[in-house]
Write a protein that holds these residues in place. Sequence first.
Motif, PDB file in Angstrom:
ATOM      1  N   LEU A  16       0.827  -1.211   0.000  1.00  0.00           N
ATOM      2  CA  LEU A  16       0.000   0.000   0.000  1.00  0.00           C
ATOM      3  C   LEU A  16       0.862   1.262   0.000  1.00  0.00           C
ATOM      4  O   LEU A  16       0.544   2.229  -0.701  1.00  0.00           O
ATOM      5  N   LEU A  17       1.917   1.240   0.762  1.00  0.00           N
ATOM      6  CA  LEU A  17       2.815   2.396   0.777  1.00  0.00           C
ATOM      7  C   LEU A  17       3.449   2.606  -0.597  1.00  0.00           C
ATOM      8  O   LEU A  17       3.603   3.745  -1.052  1.00  0.00           O
ATOM      9  N   ALA A  18       3.790   1.516  -1.279  1.00  0.00           N
ATOM     10  CA  ALA A  18       4.339   1.616  -2.632  1.00  0.00           C
ATOM     11  C   ALA A  18       3.284   2.165  -3.594  1.00  0.00           C
ATOM     12  O   ALA A  18       3.602   2.977  -4.479  1.00  0.00           O
ATOM     13  N   CYS A  19       2.031   1.753  -3.435  1.00  0.00           N
ATOM     14  CA  CYS A  19       0.942   2.310  -4.259  1.00  0.00           C
ATOM     15  C   CYS A  19       0.836   3.815  -4.027  1.00  0.00           C
ATOM     16  O   CYS A  19       0.652   4.585  -4.974  1.00  0.00           O
ATOM     17  N   ALA A  20       0.954   4.212  -2.773  1.00  0.00           N
ATOM     18  CA  ALA A  20       0.859   5.636  -2.439  1.00  0.00           C
ATOM     19  C   ALA A  20       1.980   6.434  -3.107  1.00  0.00           C
ATOM     20  O   ALA A  20       1.792   7.604  -3.448  1.00  0.00           O
ATOM     21  N   ARG A  21       3.126   5.784  -3.325  1.00  0.00           N
ATOM     22  CA  ARG A  21       4.247   6.442  -4.003  1.00  0.00           C
ATOM     23  C   ARG A  21       4.122   6.359  -5.530  1.00  0.00           C
ATOM     24  O   ARG A  21       4.971   6.865  -6.247  1.00  0.00           O
ATOM     25  N   LEU A  56     -14.888  -4.852  -8.402  1.00  0.00           N
ATOM     26  CA  LEU A  56     -13.498  -5.129  -8.069  1.00  0.00           C
ATOM     27  C   LEU A  56     -12.567  -4.150  -8.789  1.00  0.00           C
ATOM     28  O   LEU A  56     -11.633  -3.607  -8.185  1.00  0.00           O
ATOM     29  N   HIS A  57     -12.851  -3.904 -10.062  1.00  0.00           N
ATOM     30  CA  HIS A  57     -12.045  -2.946 -10.822  1.00  0.00           C
ATOM     31  C   HIS A  57     -12.108  -1.561 -10.172  1.00  0.00           C
ATOM     32  O   HIS A  57     -11.083  -0.912  -9.948  1.00  0.00           O
ATOM     33  N   ASP A  58     -13.322  -1.109  -9.884  1.00  0.00           N
ATOM     34  CA  ASP A  58     -13.498   0.209  -9.266  1.00  0.00           C
ATOM     35  C   ASP A  58     -12.790   0.276  -7.907  1.00  0.00           C
ATOM     36  O   ASP A  58     -12.176   1.293  -7.568  1.00  0.00           O
ATOM     37  N   ALA A  59     -12.882  -0.804  -7.146  1.00  0.00           N
ATOM     38  CA  ALA A  59     -12.260  -0.827  -5.829  1.00  0.00           C
ATOM     39  C   ALA A  59     -10.734  -0.753  -5.942  1.00  0.00           C
ATOM     40  O   ALA A  59     -10.088  -0.042  -5.163  1.00  0.00           O
ATOM     41  N   PHE A  60     -10.169  -1.456  -6.908  1.00  0.00           N
ATOM     42  CA  PHE A  60      -8.717  -1.376  -7.063  1.00  0.00           C
ATOM     43  C   PHE A  60      -8.280   0.014  -7.529  1.00  0.00           C
ATOM     44  O   PHE A  60      -7.195   0.479  -7.172  1.00  0.00           O
ATOM     45  N   MET A  61      -9.131   0.686  -8.282  1.00  0.00           N
ATOM     46  CA  MET A  61      -8.831   2.074  -8.648  1.00  0.00           C
ATOM     47  C   MET A  61      -8.832   2.942  -7.384  1.00  0.00           C
ATOM     48  O   MET A  61      -7.988   3.820  -7.230  1.00  0.00           O
ATOM     49  N   GLN A  62      -9.773   2.680  -6.486  1.00  0.00           N
ATOM     50  CA  GLN A  62      -9.822   3.432  -5.225  1.00  0.00           C
ATOM     51  C   GLN A  62      -8.596   3.129  -4.367  1.00  0.00           C
ATOM     52  O   GLN A  62      -8.039   4.034  -3.730  1.00  0.00           O
ATOM     53  N   VAL A  63      -8.193   1.857  -4.332  1.00  0.00           N
ATOM     54  CA  VAL A  63      -6.991   1.492  -3.580  1.00  0.00           C
ATOM     55  C   VAL A  63      -5.804   2.281  -4.126  1.00  0.00           C
ATOM     56  O   VAL A  63      -5.027   2.869  -3.369  1.00  0.00           O
ATOM     57  N   TRP A  64      -5.677   2.322  -5.446  1.00  0.00           N
ATOM     58  CA  TRP A  64      -4.572   3.046  -6.078  1.00  0.00           C
ATOM     59  C   TRP A  64      -4.611   4.537  -5.747  1.00  0.00           C
ATOM     60  O   TRP A  64      -3.616   5.130  -5.372  1.00  0.00           O
ATOM     61  N   GLU A  65      -5.801   5.120  -5.874  1.00  0.00           N
ATOM     62  CA  GLU A  65      -5.946   6.560  -5.691  1.00  0.00           C
ATOM     63  C   GLU A  65      -5.872   6.996  -4.222  1.00  0.00           C
ATOM     64  O   GLU A  65      -5.479   8.121  -3.927  1.00  0.00           O
ATOM     65  N   ALA A  67      -4.451   5.062  -1.532  1.00  0.00           N
ATOM     66  CA  ALA A  67      -3.526   4.273  -0.708  1.00  0.00           C
ATOM     67  C   ALA A  67      -2.846   5.135   0.348  1.00  0.00           C
ATOM     68  O   ALA A  67      -2.558   4.662   1.455  1.00  0.00           O
ATOM     69  N   ALA A  68      -2.614   6.384   0.039  1.00  0.00           N
ATOM     70  CA  ALA A  68      -1.946   7.280   0.995  1.00  0.00           C
ATOM     71  C   ALA A  68      -2.805   7.550   2.231  1.00  0.00           C
ATOM     72  O   ALA A  68      -2.286   7.987   3.262  1.00  0.00           O
ATOM     73  N   THR A  69      -4.102   7.287   2.161  1.00  0.00           N
ATOM     74  CA  THR A  69      -4.978   7.534   3.314  1.00  0.00           C
ATOM     75  C   THR A  69      -4.969   6.374   4.307  1.00  0.00           C
ATOM     76  O   THR A  69      -5.530   6.507   5.395  1.00  0.00           O
ATOM     77  N   TYR A  70      -4.368   5.250   3.928  1.00  0.00           N
ATOM     78  CA  TYR A  70      -4.298   4.103   4.841  1.00  0.00           C
ATOM     79  C   TYR A  70      -3.498   4.491   6.089  1.00  0.00           C
ATOM     80  O   TYR A  70      -2.421   5.069   5.995  1.00  0.00           O
TER      81      TYR A  70
END
Length: 186
Positions: A16-21, A56-65, A67-70
């Motif tokens: 997740l931290l890598a996604c945030a970067r 699932l696709h939409d959720a992974f887009m949210q995870v990507w966008e 991730a910094a909020t985790y």
Amino acid sequence: MPLPATLPPFDYEAALLACARGERFALRALYERESRWLLGVALRVVRDRERAEDVLHDAFMQVWEHAATYQPALGSARGWIYTVVRHAALKAVRDPGRMQVMDVTELTALSDAQQRDAGAEDDRALDTDSLERCLQRLDESRRACVVHAFVDGYTHEQIAARLNTPLGTVKSWIKRSLASLKECLA
């Protein structure tokens, strides 16, 4: 070359931290690691494979966008990802006219099929006997709230209406029941 009997440990928080970067490989690793399980979560809520794949696709887009909020202090990274998918699925079925309820036989068949597909190679497989034992310890109305929320995908408001119980009571029962289940399963 045969697959290993167990999957190696995976650092969800680091991914997740890598996604945030902005590191795309991390999102791909998360998807490859969890997509079949997350599709199952979405499928249980929306009850349509095509819609579940969209969720699932939409959720992974949210995870990507997002991730910094985790925030690690608030829970596990894996749990955060599952929450994102569950909320995306619930959002997809908010229209009560499209709600479809599975009967117990269908739900059991779906659960059994998913466990067969998972096989013994996955150390994350749900210990259904322990979960069932812990659920049976809950009061019947509290157990119904948990099942409606996490299996049927109902909102708190829908559960309150279905059980003819005040909304605050339903929220309280779910919160306390989840704490009891967590303690029981630990």
